[in-house]
Design a protein around this motif. Sequence first.
Motif, PDB file in Angstrom:
ATOM      1  N   LEU A   1       0.839  -1.191   0.000  1.00 33.34           N
ATOM      2  CA  LEU A   1       0.000   0.000   0.000  1.00 33.34           C
ATOM      3  C   LEU A   1       0.878   1.246   0.000  1.00 33.34           C
ATOM      4  O   LEU A   1       1.727   1.424   0.872  1.00 33.34           O
ATOM      5  CB  LEU A   1      -0.915   0.009   1.224  1.00 33.34           C
ATOM      6  CG  LEU A   1      -1.835  -1.207   1.377  1.00 33.34           C
ATOM      7  CD1 LEU A   1      -2.681  -1.080   2.631  1.00 33.34           C
ATOM      8  CD2 LEU A   1      -2.715  -1.386   0.147  1.00 33.34           C
ATOM      9  N   SER A   2       0.659   2.105  -0.966  1.00 39.43           N
ATOM     10  CA  SER A   2       1.422   3.347  -1.082  1.00 39.43           C
ATOM     11  C   SER A   2       0.470   4.530  -1.037  1.00 39.43           C
ATOM     12  O   SER A   2      -0.646   4.465  -1.552  1.00 39.43           O
ATOM     13  CB  SER A   2       2.204   3.360  -2.393  1.00 39.43           C
ATOM     14  OG  SER A   2       2.791   4.635  -2.614  1.00 39.43           O
ATOM     15  N   THR A   3       0.925   5.625  -0.422  1.00 37.73           N
ATOM     16  CA  THR A   3       0.142   6.868  -0.390  1.00 37.73           C
ATOM     17  C   THR A   3       0.734   7.913  -1.326  1.00 37.73           C
ATOM     18  O   THR A   3       0.356   9.075  -1.267  1.00 37.73           O
ATOM     19  CB  THR A   3       0.087   7.444   1.037  1.00 37.73           C
ATOM     20  OG1 THR A   3       1.424   7.760   1.480  1.00 37.73           O
ATOM     21  CG2 THR A   3      -0.549   6.459   2.001  1.00 37.73           C
ATOM     22  N   ASP A   4       1.661   7.508  -2.180  1.00 38.27           N
ATOM     23  CA  ASP A   4       2.353   8.441  -3.070  1.00 38.27           C
ATOM     24  C   ASP A   4       1.435   8.840  -4.222  1.00 38.27           C
ATOM     25  O   ASP A   4       1.370   8.165  -5.242  1.00 38.27           O
ATOM     26  CB  ASP A   4       3.639   7.797  -3.598  1.00 38.27           C
ATOM     27  CG  ASP A   4       4.433   8.745  -4.489  1.00 38.27           C
ATOM     28  OD1 ASP A   4       4.054   9.938  -4.577  1.00 38.27           O
ATOM     29  OD2 ASP A   4       5.432   8.305  -5.094  1.00 38.27           O
ATOM     30  N   GLU A   5       0.738   9.958  -4.067  1.00 33.04           N
ATOM     31  CA  GLU A   5      -0.220  10.393  -5.079  1.00 33.04           C
ATOM     32  C   GLU A   5       0.454  10.953  -6.325  1.00 33.04           C
ATOM     33  O   GLU A   5      -0.210  11.265  -7.311  1.00 33.04           O
ATOM     34  CB  GLU A   5      -1.192  11.410  -4.478  1.00 33.04           C
ATOM     35  CG  GLU A   5      -2.075  10.821  -3.390  1.00 33.04           C
ATOM     36  CD  GLU A   5      -3.065  11.802  -2.809  1.00 33.04           C
ATOM     37  OE1 GLU A   5      -3.847  12.383  -3.595  1.00 33.04           O
ATOM     38  OE2 GLU A   5      -3.052  12.025  -1.576  1.00 33.04           O
ATOM     39  N   THR A   6       1.792  11.107  -6.299  1.00 34.28           N
ATOM     40  CA  THR A   6       2.499  11.532  -7.507  1.00 34.28           C
ATOM     41  C   THR A   6       2.708  10.360  -8.460  1.00 34.28           C
ATOM     42  O   THR A   6       3.057  10.556  -9.620  1.00 34.28           O
ATOM     43  CB  THR A   6       3.866  12.153  -7.163  1.00 34.28           C
ATOM     44  OG1 THR A   6       4.719  11.147  -6.586  1.00 34.28           O
ATOM     45  CG2 THR A   6       3.701  13.297  -6.163  1.00 34.28           C
ATOM     46  N   ALA A   7       2.522   9.127  -7.963  1.00 36.07           N
ATOM     47  CA  ALA A   7       2.687   7.932  -8.810  1.00 36.07           C
ATOM     48  C   ALA A   7       1.405   7.730  -9.615  1.00 36.07           C
ATOM     49  O   ALA A   7       0.570   6.895  -9.312  1.00 36.07           O
ATOM     50  CB  ALA A   7       2.990   6.707  -7.952  1.00 36.07           C
ATOM     51  N   ARG A   8       1.253   8.507 -10.678  1.00 34.92           N
ATOM     52  CA  ARG A   8      -0.008   8.514 -11.414  1.00 34.92           C
ATOM     53  C   ARG A   8      -0.045   7.493 -12.551  1.00 34.92           C
ATOM     54  O   ARG A   8      -1.092   7.238 -13.127  1.00 34.92           O
ATOM     55  CB  ARG A   8      -0.281   9.915 -11.980  1.00 34.92           C
ATOM     56  CG  ARG A   8      -0.610  10.927 -10.878  1.00 34.92           C
ATOM     57  CD  ARG A   8      -1.047  12.264 -11.466  1.00 34.92           C
ATOM     58  NE  ARG A   8      -2.175  12.156 -12.379  1.00 34.92           N
ATOM     59  CZ  ARG A   8      -3.442  12.031 -12.016  1.00 34.92           C
ATOM     60  NH1 ARG A   8      -3.760  11.966 -10.734  1.00 34.92           N
ATOM     61  NH2 ARG A   8      -4.404  11.961 -12.914  1.00 34.92           N
ATOM     62  N   TYR A   9       1.096   6.924 -12.911  1.00 33.30           N
ATOM     63  CA  TYR A   9       1.114   6.000 -14.044  1.00 33.30           C
ATOM     64  C   TYR A   9       1.048   4.552 -13.581  1.00 33.30           C
ATOM     65  O   TYR A   9       1.790   4.151 -12.685  1.00 33.30           O
ATOM     66  CB  TYR A   9       2.358   6.227 -14.906  1.00 33.30           C
ATOM     67  CG  TYR A   9       2.272   7.494 -15.721  1.00 33.30           C
ATOM     68  CD1 TYR A   9       1.611   7.519 -16.942  1.00 33.30           C
ATOM     69  CD2 TYR A   9       2.819   8.678 -15.237  1.00 33.30           C
ATOM     70  CE1 TYR A   9       1.506   8.688 -17.675  1.00 33.30           C
ATOM     71  CE2 TYR A   9       2.726   9.857 -15.959  1.00 33.30           C
ATOM     72  CZ  TYR A   9       2.057   9.854 -17.181  1.00 33.30           C
ATOM     73  OH  TYR A   9       1.952  11.012 -17.895  1.00 33.30           O
ATOM     74  N   VAL A  10       0.152   3.805 -14.179  1.00 35.13           N
ATOM     75  CA  VAL A  10       0.053   2.367 -13.925  1.00 35.13           C
ATOM     76  C   VAL A  10       0.962   1.681 -14.939  1.00 35.13           C
ATOM     77  O   VAL A  10       0.706   1.724 -16.143  1.00 35.13           O
ATOM     78  CB  VAL A  10      -1.397   1.873 -14.070  1.00 35.13           C
ATOM     79  CG1 VAL A  10      -1.468   0.367 -13.882  1.00 35.13           C
ATOM     80  CG2 VAL A  10      -2.300   2.588 -13.068  1.00 35.13           C
ATOM     81  N   ASP A  11       2.063   1.087 -14.457  1.00 35.17           N
ATOM     82  CA  ASP A  11       3.018   0.492 -15.391  1.00 35.17           C
ATOM     83  C   ASP A  11       3.277  -0.984 -15.113  1.00 35.17           C
ATOM     84  O   ASP A  11       4.182  -1.582 -15.677  1.00 35.17           O
ATOM     85  CB  ASP A  11       4.345   1.247 -15.368  1.00 35.17           C
ATOM     86  CG  ASP A  11       4.972   1.292 -13.977  1.00 35.17           C
ATOM     87  OD1 ASP A  11       4.508   0.533 -13.098  1.00 35.17           O
ATOM     88  OD2 ASP A  11       5.912   2.072 -13.774  1.00 35.17           O
ATOM     89  N   GLU A  12       2.515  -1.590 -14.210  1.00 34.61           N
ATOM     90  CA  GLU A  12       2.606  -3.018 -13.896  1.00 34.61           C
ATOM     91  C   GLU A  12       3.959  -3.410 -13.297  1.00 34.61           C
ATOM     92  O   GLU A  12       4.285  -4.573 -13.221  1.00 34.61           O
ATOM     93  CB  GLU A  12       2.322  -3.876 -15.129  1.00 34.61           C
ATOM     94  CG  GLU A  12       0.886  -3.738 -15.598  1.00 34.61           C
ATOM     95  CD  GLU A  12       0.467  -4.885 -16.494  1.00 34.61           C
ATOM     96  OE1 GLU A  12      -0.257  -5.759 -16.014  1.00 34.61           O
ATOM     97  OE2 GLU A  12       0.876  -4.896 -17.668  1.00 34.61           O
ATOM     98  N   LEU A  13       4.753  -2.438 -12.870  1.00 33.89           N
ATOM     99  CA  LEU A  13       5.955  -2.733 -12.097  1.00 33.89           C
ATOM    100  C   LEU A  13       5.902  -1.933 -10.808  1.00 33.89           C
ATOM    101  O   LEU A  13       5.880  -2.483  -9.718  1.00 33.89           O
ATOM    102  CB  LEU A  13       7.224  -2.410 -12.889  1.00 33.89           C
ATOM    103  CG  LEU A  13       8.529  -2.597 -12.107  1.00 33.89           C
ATOM    104  CD1 LEU A  13       8.658  -4.063 -11.683  1.00 33.89           C
ATOM    105  CD2 LEU A  13       9.727  -2.179 -12.959  1.00 33.89           C
ATOM    106  N   ASP A  14       5.852  -0.612 -10.943  1.00 29.27           N
ATOM    107  CA  ASP A  14       5.791   0.229  -9.754  1.00 29.27           C
ATOM    108  C   ASP A  14       4.370   0.367  -9.227  1.00 29.27           C
ATOM    109  O   ASP A  14       4.162   0.556  -8.036  1.00 29.27           O
ATOM    110  CB  ASP A  14       6.357   1.621 -10.067  1.00 29.27           C
ATOM    111  CG  ASP A  14       7.850   1.565 -10.333  1.00 29.27           C
ATOM    112  OD1 ASP A  14       8.539   0.804  -9.641  1.00 29.27           O
ATOM    113  OD2 ASP A  14       8.319   2.249 -11.249  1.00 29.27           O
ATOM    114  N   VAL A  15       3.359   0.325 -10.099  1.00 32.37           N
ATOM    115  CA  VAL A  15       1.964   0.502  -9.698  1.00 32.37           C
ATOM    116  C   VAL A  15       1.096  -0.500 -10.452  1.00 32.37           C
ATOM    117  O   VAL A  15       1.115  -0.544 -11.676  1.00 32.37           O
ATOM    118  CB  VAL A  15       1.472   1.939  -9.990  1.00 32.37           C
ATOM    119  CG1 VAL A  15       0.000   2.068  -9.596  1.00 32.37           C
ATOM    120  CG2 VAL A  15       2.317   2.976  -9.264  1.00 32.37           C
ATOM    121  N   ASP A  16       0.329  -1.292  -9.717  1.00 29.91           N
ATOM    122  CA  ASP A  16      -0.637  -2.208 -10.337  1.00 29.91           C
ATOM    123  C   ASP A  16      -2.034  -1.607 -10.384  1.00 29.91           C
ATOM    124  O   ASP A  16      -2.750  -1.747 -11.378  1.00 29.91           O
ATOM    125  CB  ASP A  16      -0.686  -3.524  -9.546  1.00 29.91           C
ATOM    126  CG  ASP A  16       0.558  -4.365  -9.728  1.00 29.91           C
ATOM    127  OD1 ASP A  16       0.926  -4.632 -10.879  1.00 29.91           O
ATOM    128  OD2 ASP A  16       1.171  -4.746  -8.714  1.00 29.91           O
TER     129      ASP A  16
END
Length: 297
Positions: free
Chosen positions: A128-143
Amino acid sequence: MNKPRIPSLRLLGGFEAAARLGSFSRAAEELYLSQSAISHQIQQLEEQLGQPLFSRVGRGVELTVAGEVLLRSVQLSLDALRSGLARIGTYLDPGLVVLVCPAPLQQGWLLPRLAALQQALPGVCPLLSTDETARYVDELDVDINIVARPLQQPGLLEQPWLQDEQLLVASPALAQRLAGLPLAEHPAHVSLLCLERTLTAGSGHEALPAMLAGFRRSLILDDARLLQDAAERGLGVAWLSRWQVADASAGGRLQMVAGYPAQAGQQWWIARAAGDTRAPLVAQLYQWLLDEAATTG
């Protein structure tokens, strides 16, 4: 200007061990090499850099100024490399699903449901991450990403998730005390706790409504979680998201102040990569979040 040539990791590793241990022989033992091999590596590195990196002190060695500068850079680089390798190992866990979600939603809506999630999907391990700057879903950093507005990124499946509301809340004792008073007298008996961005939110859903204009502001915070904590402590009334305070309301730590109607709040969106996901559990968690939101929202 030509960029300096980066020495091989083999040479830098030998240098770091010798510098850290203060001895070529101890570095050789740690790296399972001969002392002459370490000496040769250091000689090669000094020739490439054009700088002496060590000076002899008794039976050991100590760093020159150039060696100290290089050591700091090498240690930072090695730490970053070790961290990256550790992350790779983590992402190989087939149960890992990286979910980015704003902290207030995690606090009030998601965390109270983790036991139900583990029961429904026993193989999942949410990161679980609260990093709202991580806007891209790239299937490595964000699912999976839960956001305040659509990402509009190519190749995404995204849809409306939870509809929020804004409520005026207070500790139960304070809410009950205000319930016995006319609304017009409330500002004389209690102060308003504010989230900083509500003061500049214009006509958006987070803006403080006109019905709160008469309240004196006694505390302004830039973190909605701290604002909730202050309200739970009875320091004043606060204008907060329904879903953020859902767990506190269910647990009797906060109560909606009577006489102040809820107002429409944020429409939250949920997104993942379209089609087949990196792992089946990504799609399963995504669907579980949709189903749970439909049940509770």
